[in-house]
Scaffold this motif. Structure first.
Motif, mmCIF file in Angstrom:
data_model
loop_
_atom_site.group_PDB
_atom_site.id
_atom_site.type_symbol
_atom_site.label_atom_id
_atom_site.label_comp_id
_atom_site.label_asym_id
_atom_site.label_seq_id
_atom_site.Cartn_x
_atom_site.Cartn_y
_atom_site.Cartn_z
ATOM 1 N N UNK A 147 0.829 -1.213 0.000
ATOM 2 C CA UNK A 147 0.000 0.000 0.000
ATOM 3 C C UNK A 147 0.860 1.259 0.000
ATOM 4 N N UNK A 148 2.103 1.155 0.498
ATOM 5 C CA UNK A 148 3.010 2.299 0.394
ATOM 6 C C UNK A 148 3.406 2.538 -1.066
ATOM 7 N N UNK A 149 3.730 1.450 -1.772
ATOM 8 C CA UNK A 149 4.112 1.586 -3.175
ATOM 9 C C UNK A 149 2.951 2.070 -4.039
ATOM 10 N N UNK A 150 1.743 1.644 -3.693
ATOM 11 C CA UNK A 150 0.557 2.077 -4.440
ATOM 12 C C UNK A 150 0.112 3.477 -4.043
ATOM 13 N N UNK A 151 0.763 4.037 -3.004
ATOM 14 C CA UNK A 151 0.390 5.352 -2.474
ATOM 15 C C UNK A 151 -1.104 5.384 -2.150
ATOM 16 N N UNK A 152 -1.502 4.367 -1.396
ATOM 17 C CA UNK A 152 -2.916 4.121 -1.148
ATOM 18 C C UNK A 152 -3.162 4.028 0.362
ATOM 19 N N UNK A 153 -3.439 5.151 1.044
ATOM 20 C CA UNK A 153 -3.803 5.066 2.467
ATOM 21 C C UNK A 153 -4.954 4.079 2.641
ATOM 22 N N UNK A 154 -4.832 3.175 3.604
ATOM 23 C CA UNK A 154 -5.745 2.031 3.626
ATOM 24 C C UNK A 154 -6.946 2.203 4.552
ATOM 25 N N UNK A 155 -6.774 2.853 5.711
ATOM 26 C CA UNK A 155 -7.925 3.024 6.596
ATOM 27 C C UNK A 155 -7.662 4.177 7.570
ATOM 28 N N UNK A 156 -8.745 4.722 8.119
ATOM 29 C CA UNK A 156 -8.619 5.819 9.078
ATOM 30 C C UNK A 156 -9.737 5.725 10.094
ATOM 31 N N UNK A 219 7.726 -4.656 -9.926
ATOM 32 C CA UNK A 219 6.370 -4.597 -9.377
ATOM 33 C C UNK A 219 5.364 -4.128 -10.429
ATOM 34 N N UNK A 220 4.118 -4.518 -10.220
ATOM 35 C CA UNK A 220 3.013 -4.097 -11.088
ATOM 36 C C UNK A 220 1.861 -3.662 -10.206
ATOM 37 N N UNK A 221 1.314 -2.476 -10.474
ATOM 38 C CA UNK A 221 0.206 -1.930 -9.695
ATOM 39 C C UNK A 221 -0.858 -1.454 -10.671
ATOM 40 N N UNK A 222 -2.106 -1.911 -10.477
ATOM 41 C CA UNK A 222 -3.172 -1.527 -11.401
ATOM 42 C C UNK A 222 -4.529 -1.701 -10.743
ATOM 43 N N UNK A 223 -5.524 -0.885 -11.122
ATOM 44 C CA UNK A 223 -6.893 -1.147 -10.669
ATOM 45 C C UNK A 223 -7.306 -2.548 -11.106
ATOM 46 N N UNK A 224 -7.960 -3.269 -10.231
ATOM 47 C CA UNK A 224 -8.330 -4.645 -10.558
ATOM 48 C C UNK A 224 -9.262 -4.706 -11.766
ATOM 49 N N UNK A 225 -10.044 -3.667 -11.964
ATOM 50 C CA UNK A 225 -10.968 -3.647 -13.103
ATOM 51 C C UNK A 225 -10.229 -3.644 -14.436
ATOM 52 N N UNK A 226 -8.947 -3.303 -14.445
ATOM 53 C CA UNK A 226 -8.183 -3.256 -15.689
ATOM 54 C C UNK A 226 -7.509 -4.581 -16.023
ATOM 55 N N UNK A 227 -7.610 -5.549 -15.121
ATOM 56 C CA UNK A 227 -6.962 -6.838 -15.336
ATOM 57 C C UNK A 227 -7.960 -7.867 -15.835
ATOM 58 N N UNK A 236 1.517 -11.516 -4.934
ATOM 59 C CA UNK A 236 0.512 -10.525 -5.328
ATOM 60 C C UNK A 236 -0.584 -10.482 -4.281
ATOM 61 N N UNK A 237 -1.239 -9.337 -4.195
ATOM 62 C CA UNK A 237 -2.382 -9.180 -3.303
ATOM 63 C C UNK A 237 -3.314 -8.115 -3.871
ATOM 64 N N UNK A 238 -4.486 -8.021 -3.262
ATOM 65 C CA UNK A 238 -5.484 -7.030 -3.668
ATOM 66 C C UNK A 238 -5.782 -6.139 -2.468
ATOM 67 N N UNK A 239 -5.743 -4.825 -2.698
ATOM 68 C CA UNK A 239 -6.017 -3.836 -1.662
ATOM 69 C C UNK A 239 -7.356 -3.178 -1.930
ATOM 70 N N UNK A 240 -8.161 -3.034 -0.889
ATOM 71 C CA UNK A 240 -9.410 -2.282 -0.979
ATOM 72 C C UNK A 240 -9.355 -1.197 0.090
ATOM 73 N N UNK A 241 -9.054 0.050 -0.289
ATOM 74 C CA UNK A 241 -8.916 1.091 0.719
ATOM 75 C C UNK A 241 -10.257 1.466 1.340
#
Length: 247
Positions: A147-156, A219-227, A236-241
């Motif tokens: 999530x750091x590489x994806x620059x994707x804050x995950x929860x708050x 590394x490869x980072x992409x919206x899951x809808x594009x795969x 590999x893993x899937x992140x849902x922020x």
């Protein structure tokens, strides 16, 4: 932990992080620089990712002990062979480490990410910790590296983060996702099509981000809808922020 004779060695279970060698902790690097024995898991025909991470960081005089899995994803978790043969494998590995510990060696057992988060090293720790002095060195997890590489804050705030193995049955995966504000889905591999269906059923597909070999050079980072529905690699893993409320 029971008392152990002073002449016995110590087991250091060392988390080496998600892939980028610079994400190893200073403590991990210090232990690896002086360990008498460095043990690591590897798939047949592969060098072992944990071993790759620590290249150049080991005591040059250390014995390197390769622990080769009898299989990885070739046998299903619910197949009776899995528990039986993997149990035998871990017993054999523990015996190899025990022989060296009994001689007084300082043994470093490598673990990708963090040792106690889906790490094979925990099964050797279970078998050895009562008989030998031991230490566990935590590591940066694969998910936090991703999530750091994806620059994707995950929860708050009071978001609920759900960490799920993609090996779950589709109905169970969907149900758990429906109750989560944010999610991390591990063990993707050949489960990617099922994961995609579960995310869509839970209304989370549009937020899902796929990360493969996060923090590594390729590394490869992409919206899951594009795969498409091709199988993903082991790393590999899937992140849902989460963070859907005001901020």
């Amino acid at each position: 932990m029971s008392a152990v004779p002073s002449q016995r060695g110590a087991l250091r279970v060392v988390g080496v992080g998600p892939g980028d060698p610079e994400l190893m902790t200073l403590k991990a690097a210090r232990i690896l620089a002086v360990a008498d024995v460095v043990a690591f898991f590897a798939k047949q025909g592969r060098p072992g990712n944990a071993r790759r991470i620590v290249e150049g960081a080991l005591n040059p005089a250390a014995e390197q002990l390769r622990l080769e899995y009898p299989f990885t994803t070739e046998v299903a978790l619910d197949d009776p062979r899995y528990l039986a043969e993997m149990g035998d494998f871990y017993e054999d590995c523990a015996a190899l480490l025990s022989e060296r510990l009994a001689r007084g060696c300082e043994v470093a057992l490598l673990s990708e990410g963090d040792p106690f988060f889906y790490g094979s090293s925990m099964y050797l720790f279970d078998r050895l910790a009562r008989d030998y002095a031991n230490e566990v060195v935590p590591g940066v997890t694969g998910m936090s590296g991703c999530w750091a590489q994806a620059k994707l804050p995950i929860c708050h705030g009071d978001d609920v983060l759900c960490i799920l193995p993609g090996t779950l049955e589709e109905a169970a995966l969907t149900e758990r996702l429906q109750g989560a504000d944010a999610a991390v889905i591990m063990k993707v591999g050949r489960n990617l099509p099922k994961i995609r269906r579960a995310l869509e059923a839970a209304g989370l597909l549009a937020r899902a981000v796929f990360v493969e070999r996060g923090t590594m050079g390729d590394e490869r980072i992409a919206p899951l809808t594009q795969l498409g529905d091709e199988a993903a690699s082991y790393f590999s893993l899937v992140l849902v922020p989460g963070r859907q409320r005001a901020r």
